[in-house]
Design an enzyme around this catalytic site. Structure first.
Site, PDB file in Angstrom:
ATOM      1  N   ASN A  51      11.776  27.080   3.706  1.00 44.55           N
ATOM      2  CA  ASN A  51      11.884  27.857   4.953  1.00 44.55           C
ATOM      3  C   ASN A  51      12.576  29.197   4.718  1.00 44.55           C
ATOM      4  OD1 ASN A  51      10.531  26.054   6.530  1.00 44.55           O
ATOM      5  ND2 ASN A  51      12.370  25.070   7.343  1.00 44.55           N
ATOM      6  N   HIS A 139      12.354  20.694  19.590  1.00 45.51           N
ATOM      7  CA  HIS A 139      13.117  20.232  18.429  1.00 45.51           C
ATOM      8  C   HIS A 139      14.255  19.287  18.832  1.00 45.51           C
ATOM      9  CE1 HIS A 139      15.972  20.830  14.967  1.00 45.51           C
ATOM     10  NE2 HIS A 139      14.836  20.727  14.308  1.00 45.51           N
ATOM     11  N   GLU A 182      10.018  26.511  22.448  1.00 43.36           N
ATOM     12  CA  GLU A 182      10.111  27.225  21.166  1.00 43.36           C
ATOM     13  C   GLU A 182       9.038  28.311  21.123  1.00 43.36           C
ATOM     14  OE1 GLU A 182      10.097  24.488  17.824  1.00 43.36           O
ATOM     15  OE2 GLU A 182      11.134  22.970  18.994  1.00 43.36           O
ATOM     16  N   SER A 186       7.435  24.214  14.424  1.00 41.31           N
ATOM     17  CA  SER A 186       7.583  24.239  12.966  1.00 41.31           C
ATOM     18  C   SER A 186       6.641  23.314  12.221  1.00 41.31           C
ATOM     19  CB  SER A 186       9.015  23.889  12.587  1.00 41.31           C
ATOM     20  OG  SER A 186       9.282  22.546  12.895  1.00 41.31           O
ATOM     21  N   ASP A 211      13.812  28.932  21.753  1.00 42.56           N
ATOM     22  CA  ASP A 211      14.190  28.697  20.356  1.00 42.56           C
ATOM     23  C   ASP A 211      13.238  29.535  19.492  1.00 42.56           C
ATOM     24  OD1 ASP A 211      13.877  27.575  17.723  1.00 42.56           O
ATOM     25  OD2 ASP A 211      14.923  25.778  18.358  1.00 42.56           O
ATOM     26  N   HIS A 214      11.828  29.667  14.107  1.00 43.21           N
ATOM     27  CA  HIS A 214      10.767  29.902  13.115  1.00 43.21           C
ATOM     28  C   HIS A 214      10.058  31.238  13.325  1.00 43.21           C
ATOM     29  CE1 HIS A 214      11.214  25.997  11.200  1.00 43.21           C
ATOM     30  NE2 HIS A 214      11.513  25.574  12.417  1.00 43.21           N
ATOM     31  N   LYS A 245      16.549  30.687   7.909  1.00 41.49           N
ATOM     32  CA  LYS A 245      15.142  30.582   7.497  1.00 41.49           C
ATOM     33  C   LYS A 245      14.627  31.988   7.145  1.00 41.49           C
ATOM     34  CE  LYS A 245      14.899  26.431  10.366  1.00 41.49           C
ATOM     35  NZ  LYS A 245      15.169  25.368   9.404  1.00 41.49           N
ATOM     36  N   THR A 360      10.147  13.239  11.477  1.00 41.98           N
ATOM     37  CA  THR A 360       9.941  14.683  11.619  1.00 41.98           C
ATOM     38  C   THR A 360       8.597  14.963  12.293  1.00 41.98           C
ATOM     39  OG1 THR A 360      11.258  14.975   9.631  1.00 41.98           O
ATOM     40  CG2 THR A 360       9.990  16.876  10.334  1.00 41.98           C
TER      41      THR A 360
HETATM   42  N1  PLP Z   1      15.230  24.660  15.999  1.00 41.76           N
HETATM   43  C1  PLP Z   1      14.108  24.378  15.324  1.00 41.76           C
HETATM   44  C2  PLP Z   1      12.807  24.492  16.024  1.00 41.76           C
HETATM   45  C3  PLP Z   1      14.167  23.973  13.980  1.00 41.76           C
HETATM   46  O1  PLP Z   1      13.050  23.670  13.314  1.00 41.76           O
HETATM   47  C4  PLP Z   1      15.433  23.888  13.343  1.00 41.76           C
HETATM   48  C5  PLP Z   1      15.557  23.486  11.908  1.00 41.76           C
HETATM   49  O2  PLP Z   1      14.659  23.222  11.208  1.00 41.76           O
HETATM   50  C6  PLP Z   1      16.575  24.188  14.086  1.00 41.76           C
HETATM   51  C7  PLP Z   1      16.441  24.577  15.408  1.00 41.76           C
HETATM   52  C8  PLP Z   1      17.921  24.114  13.471  1.00 41.76           C
HETATM   53  O3  PLP Z   1      18.184  25.280  12.755  1.00 41.76           O
HETATM   54  P1  PLP Z   1      19.221  25.252  11.516  1.00 41.76           P
HETATM   55  O4  PLP Z   1      18.433  24.795  10.320  1.00 41.76           O
HETATM   56  O5  PLP Z   1      19.738  26.627  11.430  1.00 41.76           O
HETATM   57  O6  PLP Z   1      20.276  24.257  11.897  1.00 41.76           O
END
Ligand code: PLP
Length: 401
Positions: A51, A139, A182, A186, A211, A214, A245, A360
């Site tokens: 990432n 998420h 989001e 992801s 969010d 990504h 990321k 996941t």
């Molecule tokens: N939000 C989403 C959509 C994510 O995919 C992720 C992590 O993969 C996060 C938040 C969390 O971010 P961080 O990796 O900075 O904790």
């Protein structure tokens, strides 16, 4: 002891179902990304699932900023933000992030996960009668924040403004509402219709929480994400992002009005009771955000690499999910087979792609999730595609027409 027996039984279940997680012990090599040394197999590999989407984790400006800050300020922050842990670098980074998203203020957290959990948890808990509207594919960090708040939650169909309208219409007009979604999802790589979601939220006077984890660094003229690209940043109440990321470092943040950020700063336990990010992390993230605000080169190269990867996969009939983002998922649909393919790619070809399994992604949609970066060469792409093509034949997997 009884609890050891319990732990072992649970782990045995995960292994039987093919969902046990084996970590690849990878030594990243500064200056050589996407190469890394894989300690499990004792050789250098090409990473195809990082990432660190733009390779900013090894950008010279980022490394120099981090190194200089460590020499000047030492290793840690020395405390929480409230008790001795705020440095000028934290303040400068928050200003930069606010400017990036066209907001009055920003607030740093130790991770994107924590920024979602703490912000949604605090807003939804503290605003009397608040109701949360959550996209069905949100998420875990947002979902945990909602759960922690104990506010009533309604799930709307994924990326569906009409369903959001239907759910919002069923709620009391005067109740405070937060609509959370989001920009880039992801695992499937699909992109939210931000403008249409904002239209519906505005119609119902609901707050919006986006969010952009990504999206930041990768999309928009300054790297502000899909909201930057689509020109809707000013319509979103909160934009949340990560520094881990696209920006290649670590940490999370929210951007919003001065009062909202001050409110979260003052009431969120996940902010108040946790040590601040080290100043050197803030310095590195600041260098990365600044670089990607003024340089579009990485974004252009990234788009070109992703397009080349998709074209090469198509030429071999390797079926990948069609989506408008940089995430290229190849669905295998079985956890054990997904792991076996991943192991073959690694041992025969030095190609590292972590298998993505439940929780996941939903069971039955296990996949290889490919992420091309500007630093993958055309030869790297050819090598990956030929290794995948061989695996597709060896495992008798269906090809696309
Ligand atoms: N939000 C989403 C959509 C994510 O995919 C992720 C992590 O993969 C996060 C938040 C969390 O971010 P961080 O990796 O900075 O904790």
């Amino acid at each position: 002891m009884w609890y050891e027996t319990f732990f072992r039984a649970q782990l045995a279940d995960l292994k039987r179902d093919g969902n046990y997680r084996y970590f690849a012990e990878l030594e990243r090599i500064a200056g050589r990304f996407p190469r890394a040394f894989h300690h499990g197999i004792g050789r250098e590999v090409t990473v195809w699932c990082s990432n660190d989407y733009l390779g900013m984790g090894q950008h010279p400006a980022v490394i120099t900023a981090m190194r200089d800050a460590v020499e000047k300020h030492g290793a840690g922050a020395g405390g929480t933000r409230n008790i001795s842990g705020t440095s000028p670098l934290h303040v400068e980074l928050e200003r930069e992030l606010a400017a990036l998203h066209g907001k009055e203020a920003a607030l740093l957290f130790t991770s994107g996960y924590m920024s979602n959990w703490a912000t949604i948890g605090t807003l939804a808990a503290k605003m009397p009668g608040c109701v949360v509207l959550s996209d069905a594919a949100n998420h875990a960090s947002m979902i945990e924040g909602m759960r922690h708040s104990r506010a009533p939650k309604h799930v709307f169909a994924h990326n569906d403004p009409d369903d959001l309208d239907r759910v919002l219409s069923s709620l009391p007009p005067d109740a405070p509402k937060i609509v959370a979604f989001e920009s880039v999802y992801s695992m499937d790589g699909d992109v939210a219709p931000l403008s249409a979601l904002c239209d519906v939220a505005e119609k119902h006077k609901a707050m919006t929480y986006l969010d952009e984890v990504h999206g930041v660094g990768l999309y928009g003229a300054q790297g502000g994400g899909i909201s930057d690209r689509d020109g809707v940043s000013d319509r979103l109440t909160v934009i949340e992002g990560t520094l881990a990321k696209g920006y290649g470092v670590v940490g999370g943040y929210i951007a919003g009005s001065a009062a909202l950020c001050d409110f979260v700063r003052s009431f969120a336990s996940g902010f108040i009771f946790s040590s601040a990010l080290p100043p050197a992390i803030a310095a590195a993230a600041l260098a990365s955000v600044r670089h990607l605000r003024q340089s579009g080169e990485e974004r252009t190269q990234h788009r070109e690499r992703v397009a080349t990867l998709r074209r090469r996969l198509d030429e071999e009939g390797l079926p990948h999910l069609r989506n408008p983002s940089h995430i290229v998922p190849l669905i295998v649909g079985d956890p054990v087979r997904c792991r076996e393919i991943s192991e073959q790619l690694l041992s025969r070809h030095g190609v590292y792609v972590q298998p993505i399994n439940y929780p996941t992604v939903p069971r039955g949609t296990e996949r290889l999730r490919l992420t091309a970066t500007p630093l993958h060469s055309a030869a790297d792409i050819d090598h990956l595609v030929s290794a995948l093509s061989e695996a597709w034949s060896d495992f008798s997997l269906a090809r696309a027409a």
